[in-house]
Scaffold this motif. Sequence first.
Motif, mmCIF file in Angstrom:
data_model
loop_
_atom_site.group_PDB
_atom_site.id
_atom_site.type_symbol
_atom_site.label_atom_id
_atom_site.label_comp_id
_atom_site.label_asym_id
_atom_site.label_seq_id
_atom_site.Cartn_x
_atom_site.Cartn_y
_atom_site.Cartn_z
ATOM 1 N N LEU A 393 -7.850 0.519 -5.558
ATOM 2 C CA LEU A 393 -7.318 -0.598 -4.772
ATOM 3 C C LEU A 393 -6.235 -1.379 -5.510
ATOM 4 C CD1 LEU A 393 -10.553 -1.988 -3.097
ATOM 5 C CD2 LEU A 393 -8.673 -0.822 -1.995
ATOM 6 N N GLY A 394 -6.059 -1.093 -6.806
ATOM 7 C CA GLY A 394 -5.114 -1.864 -7.618
ATOM 8 C C GLY A 394 -3.716 -1.895 -7.028
ATOM 9 N N LEU A 395 -3.156 -0.705 -6.763
ATOM 10 C CA LEU A 395 -1.796 -0.654 -6.229
ATOM 11 C C LEU A 395 -1.752 -1.104 -4.776
ATOM 12 C CD1 LEU A 395 -0.279 2.572 -7.815
ATOM 13 C CD2 LEU A 395 0.379 0.208 -8.226
ATOM 14 N N ALA A 396 -2.867 -0.881 -4.056
ATOM 15 C CA ALA A 396 -2.922 -1.351 -2.659
ATOM 16 C C ALA A 396 -2.813 -2.869 -2.636
ATOM 17 C CB ALA A 396 -4.207 -0.898 -2.002
ATOM 18 N N ILE A 397 -3.449 -3.519 -3.616
ATOM 19 C CA ILE A 397 -3.360 -4.980 -3.701
ATOM 20 C C ILE A 397 -1.920 -5.398 -4.023
ATOM 21 C CG2 ILE A 397 -4.040 -6.981 -5.102
ATOM 22 C CD1 ILE A 397 -6.863 -5.855 -5.160
ATOM 23 N N VAL A 398 -1.303 -4.690 -4.965
ATOM 24 C CA VAL A 398 0.090 -5.000 -5.304
ATOM 25 C C VAL A 398 0.962 -4.888 -4.053
ATOM 26 C CG1 VAL A 398 2.111 -4.234 -6.602
ATOM 27 C CG2 VAL A 398 -0.128 -4.261 -7.699
ATOM 28 N N LYS A 399 0.784 -3.790 -3.334
ATOM 29 C CA LYS A 399 1.589 -3.538 -2.138
ATOM 30 C C LYS A 399 1.360 -4.646 -1.096
ATOM 31 C CE LYS A 399 3.552 -0.573 0.970
ATOM 32 N NZ LYS A 399 4.916 -0.956 1.247
ATOM 33 N N SER A 400 0.095 -5.000 -0.954
ATOM 34 C CA SER A 400 -0.236 -6.009 0.039
ATOM 35 C C SER A 400 0.366 -7.368 -0.332
ATOM 36 C CB SER A 400 -1.756 -6.060 0.138
ATOM 37 O OG SER A 400 -2.174 -7.119 0.877
ATOM 38 N N ILE A 401 0.390 -7.678 -1.618
ATOM 39 C CA ILE A 401 1.017 -8.931 -2.068
ATOM 40 C C ILE A 401 2.517 -8.888 -1.776
ATOM 41 C CG2 ILE A 401 1.625 -10.323 -4.093
ATOM 42 C CD1 ILE A 401 -1.071 -9.517 -5.304
ATOM 43 N N VAL A 402 3.141 -7.778 -2.171
ATOM 44 C CA VAL A 402 4.585 -7.641 -1.964
ATOM 45 C C VAL A 402 4.916 -7.742 -0.467
ATOM 46 C CG1 VAL A 402 6.481 -5.987 -2.058
ATOM 47 C CG2 VAL A 402 5.063 -6.360 -4.066
ATOM 48 N N ASP A 403 4.095 -7.077 0.350
ATOM 49 C CA ASP A 403 4.353 -7.088 1.793
ATOM 50 C C ASP A 403 4.182 -8.466 2.421
ATOM 51 O OD1 ASP A 403 4.974 -4.485 1.782
ATOM 52 O OD2 ASP A 403 3.093 -3.759 2.626
ATOM 53 N N SER A 404 3.401 -9.320 1.761
ATOM 54 C CA SER A 404 3.198 -10.628 2.382
ATOM 55 C C SER A 404 4.384 -11.573 2.121
ATOM 56 C CB SER A 404 1.873 -11.250 1.929
ATOM 57 O OG SER A 404 1.908 -11.499 0.554
ATOM 58 N N TYR A 405 5.332 -11.121 1.320
ATOM 59 C CA TYR A 405 6.566 -11.895 1.146
ATOM 60 C C TYR A 405 7.729 -11.052 1.625
ATOM 61 C CZ TYR A 405 3.624 -14.894 -1.592
ATOM 62 O OH TYR A 405 2.615 -15.726 -1.976
ATOM 63 N N SER A 406 8.408 -11.560 2.647
ATOM 64 C CA SER A 406 9.411 -10.705 3.288
ATOM 65 C C SER A 406 10.581 -10.381 2.360
ATOM 66 C CB SER A 406 9.916 -11.372 4.555
ATOM 67 O OG SER A 406 10.357 -12.671 4.251
ATOM 68 N N GLN A 407 10.782 -11.201 1.329
ATOM 69 C CA GLN A 407 11.958 -10.958 0.488
ATOM 70 C C GLN A 407 11.714 -9.852 -0.542
ATOM 71 O OE1 GLN A 407 9.902 -13.541 0.034
ATOM 72 N NE2 GLN A 407 9.974 -14.367 -2.028
ATOM 73 N N LEU A 408 10.431 -9.467 -0.738
ATOM 74 C CA LEU A 408 10.121 -8.505 -1.796
ATOM 75 C C LEU A 408 9.833 -7.108 -1.253
ATOM 76 C CD1 LEU A 408 7.717 -10.658 -4.005
ATOM 77 C CD2 LEU A 408 10.150 -10.275 -4.329
ATOM 78 N N SER A 409 10.079 -6.113 -2.096
ATOM 79 C CA SER A 409 9.666 -4.753 -1.750
ATOM 80 C C SER A 409 9.325 -4.028 -3.040
ATOM 81 C CB SER A 409 10.787 -4.030 -1.022
ATOM 82 O OG SER A 409 11.905 -3.942 -1.855
ATOM 83 N N ILE A 410 8.482 -2.988 -2.921
ATOM 84 C CA ILE A 410 8.111 -2.255 -4.130
ATOM 85 C C ILE A 410 8.431 -0.778 -3.970
ATOM 86 C CG2 ILE A 410 5.696 -1.980 -3.382
ATOM 87 C CD1 ILE A 410 5.139 -2.350 -6.533
ATOM 88 N N HIS A 411 8.891 -0.167 -5.057
ATOM 89 C CA HIS A 411 9.287 1.238 -5.006
ATOM 90 C C HIS A 411 8.745 1.959 -6.228
ATOM 91 C CE1 HIS A 411 12.197 -0.048 -1.974
ATOM 92 N NE2 HIS A 411 12.310 -1.115 -2.742
ATOM 93 N N TYR A 412 8.473 3.250 -6.019
ATOM 94 C CA TYR A 412 8.040 4.060 -7.151
ATOM 95 C C TYR A 412 9.015 5.200 -7.350
ATOM 96 C CZ TYR A 412 5.688 7.792 -9.632
ATOM 97 O OH TYR A 412 5.399 8.787 -10.515
ATOM 98 N N ARG A 413 9.333 5.504 -8.605
ATOM 99 C CA ARG A 413 10.096 6.721 -8.859
ATOM 100 C C ARG A 413 9.689 7.306 -10.206
ATOM 101 N NH1 ARG A 413 13.661 2.678 -10.377
ATOM 102 N NH2 ARG A 413 14.901 3.148 -12.224
ATOM 103 N N PHE A 414 9.942 8.582 -10.354
ATOM 104 C CA PHE A 414 9.603 9.262 -11.595
ATOM 105 C C PHE A 414 10.907 9.748 -12.190
ATOM 106 C CE2 PHE A 414 8.156 13.127 -13.875
ATOM 107 C CZ PHE A 414 7.303 12.498 -14.768
ATOM 108 N N GLU A 415 11.194 9.270 -13.425
ATOM 109 C CA GLU A 415 12.510 9.531 -13.984
ATOM 110 C C GLU A 415 12.370 9.678 -15.489
ATOM 111 O OE1 GLU A 415 15.729 7.163 -11.773
ATOM 112 O OE2 GLU A 415 15.960 6.586 -13.869
ATOM 113 N N ASP A 416 12.965 10.688 -16.046
ATOM 114 C CA ASP A 416 12.911 10.913 -17.497
ATOM 115 C C ASP A 416 11.483 10.845 -18.022
ATOM 116 O OD1 ASP A 416 15.631 11.082 -17.480
ATOM 117 O OD2 ASP A 416 15.935 8.961 -17.995
ATOM 118 N N ASN A 417 10.542 11.459 -17.299
ATOM 119 C CA ASN A 417 9.135 11.459 -17.703
ATOM 120 C C ASN A 417 8.497 10.076 -17.748
ATOM 121 O OD1 ASN A 417 8.208 14.105 -17.911
ATOM 122 N ND2 ASN A 417 9.440 14.393 -19.766
ATOM 123 N N MET A 418 9.096 9.125 -17.027
ATOM 124 C CA MET A 418 8.519 7.785 -16.958
ATOM 125 C C MET A 418 8.164 7.482 -15.503
ATOM 126 S SD MET A 418 8.657 6.372 -20.062
ATOM 127 C CE MET A 418 8.997 4.622 -20.210
#
Lengths: 425, 223
Positions: A393-418
């Motif tokens: 639920l950790g990331l689901a909570i993060v997502k839910s927090i971000v979604d509750s503020y219209s100005q924010l968004s969250i993205h994931y990417r995998f780059e250079d093994n990070m």
Amino acid sequence: MQVSLKNYTLRYLSIAFLIIITIWAALFYAFILEEVYDNVDDGLKNQKILILREVYAHPKLLETNEYGINQFRITPVEDENDFSEENRLDNEFFYMPYDDEMEPYRVLRTGFYAPDQKPYHLEIRTSTVEEDDLILNLTTALIVLYLVLVLGVYLINELVLRRAWRPFNIILENLNLYRFGKKDDLTVLSTNILEFNQLDEEIHRMWRRNEEVFDDQKRFIENAAHELQTPLAITINKLEMLMEDESLSENQLTQLADSKSSMKRLVNLNKALLMLSRIENKQYKDINQISLNQLVEEISKDFYDFLLFQDITLHVEEHTAFETSMNKDLALVMLSNLFRNAIRYNVKGGRISINIDQNQLSVANSGSPISLDQEKIFNRFHKGTQDSQSNGLGLAIVKSIVDSYSQLSIHYRFEDNMHIFSIKK
Amino acid sequence: MKVLIVEDETDLCDVMKSFLEGEKYIVETADNYTSGLAKVANYDYDCILLDIMLPGGTGMELLAELRALGKDDSVIIISAKDSVEDKVEGLELGADDYLAKPFHLAELLARIKTVVRRKNHHGEQAIEFKDVKLFPEERKVLIGTDEVQLNRKEYDLFYYFMIRPEKLITKTSLAEAVWGDDADQSDNLDFIYSQIKNLRRKLKNHQAEVDFQAVYGIGYKLV
């Protein structure tokens, strides 16, 4: 292919007009022609009577054997078999000097006995309608009529239907703008068209029903989680009391500790669910302008010992302050969850780098060499394979927090093994 | 030391009572608003553990009444509602601390000790066990007269042992004490182990009379 409603009707109307006008034109032509010939024939028959009377009065007229200005000729019968007193009517073409071409004439042929008791042929002609011209003119007129009709329907559609469908467009736009629980910025429908009012009312009713059901569910989750807290507290505390007993064997004590551990997981799960439903119920109302840089610093201190323990290098790069208005507790939860993830899914001796600029805060960590599933990582109870202890639920909570503020968004990417999680403004 | 527990869940009340009695506290209980109010009005307590949801009223109302009577007994609010608003309201009304259910008994004890210590400015501030003295205000630990340098987490862990010497403290309780609310366990237990190892080494270096005793791999005792 999709067409607008007004063009949709126009398509069928044009075809219908074409068929109706064609059938109508054929009938109209037949009736007109019938009437014209009927008139012309009546005239010819009348002329025959007049001519015969004149011939009886002036036998000299029997010598009129060419069409002249009289438009009739009388020829003696040569073959008796040819003779008949019947009226025969035909269409024939004669040269007309005015037009300099052959023109259609209606010709009446009959026979009569002159005063000298000899049989004569009488032919009377009169100019009649030119059928090909008539057809051409009629067709032209009808094509014009057809075009005017279609154009008329099109214009009426454009003007009237556009006006009439305006409320429908408002409803469509409202449906598009509608966000769960937010109806304030929708346009209020005001129309005297009954059907649209009904539609609008039904849509609002449906929204209300859905929101009520959803709210009920949220309340249910929150209440259920609440009600679980007290029995969980009692169970955990009783287990703790039991473990105080010095006379317990190792086996008994271990089993008690395991039970307590499992209870603890349940407690954490319960807390996470409560947190999620609180975020969604917008219970974190205090919103301030906060700088995430400062929170990152605080959290780094909190996790310092863990980083040391896991031999993880933390690298924080602050270009400018990342400021946004949100609830401070939620910001803390959001960042700690990201931080905790970055530590938990890291490797011994790995690294975490945090990059902050004006519009973006990203947390990157080394870890598994495979990219995570972008679609699913933010889903509730989605678990990576390597971890059975996480509640998912950790990331689901993060997502839910971000979604509750219209100005924010969250993205994931995998780059250079990070693995990089970035919060963007 | 006198403690009053105002809690309507009898089972929870009983388990807290027997635990605190084991810690040599005198414990009284009340299971509703009226009897709670009668007790706080008539007696003085070192600490009152107050549930928010009570038959006949709320813990907040009781707290307001208590302060209106001019009493400054330490109050810890214990609630199943772990909500920020409640926490803020409680603290504004003059509660000394706020503990969300469910909690570890060791945590409860630590909180009680902290609020009571804050109230009693007179007398010995340090917690002592054998030759170790722990000063909670300054987060300082002395062995004999030598100060031991502990980092944050080490100090937090050591504090838990010092308030309950010779008692078993499980790794899960310790993990929660240092990692906070949503401690997930697997990665923390190793961490606890390494922290205890460091602590033990530091104690040894100062020739302390105390040591940690591992109990079957589920926890430790300070002996």
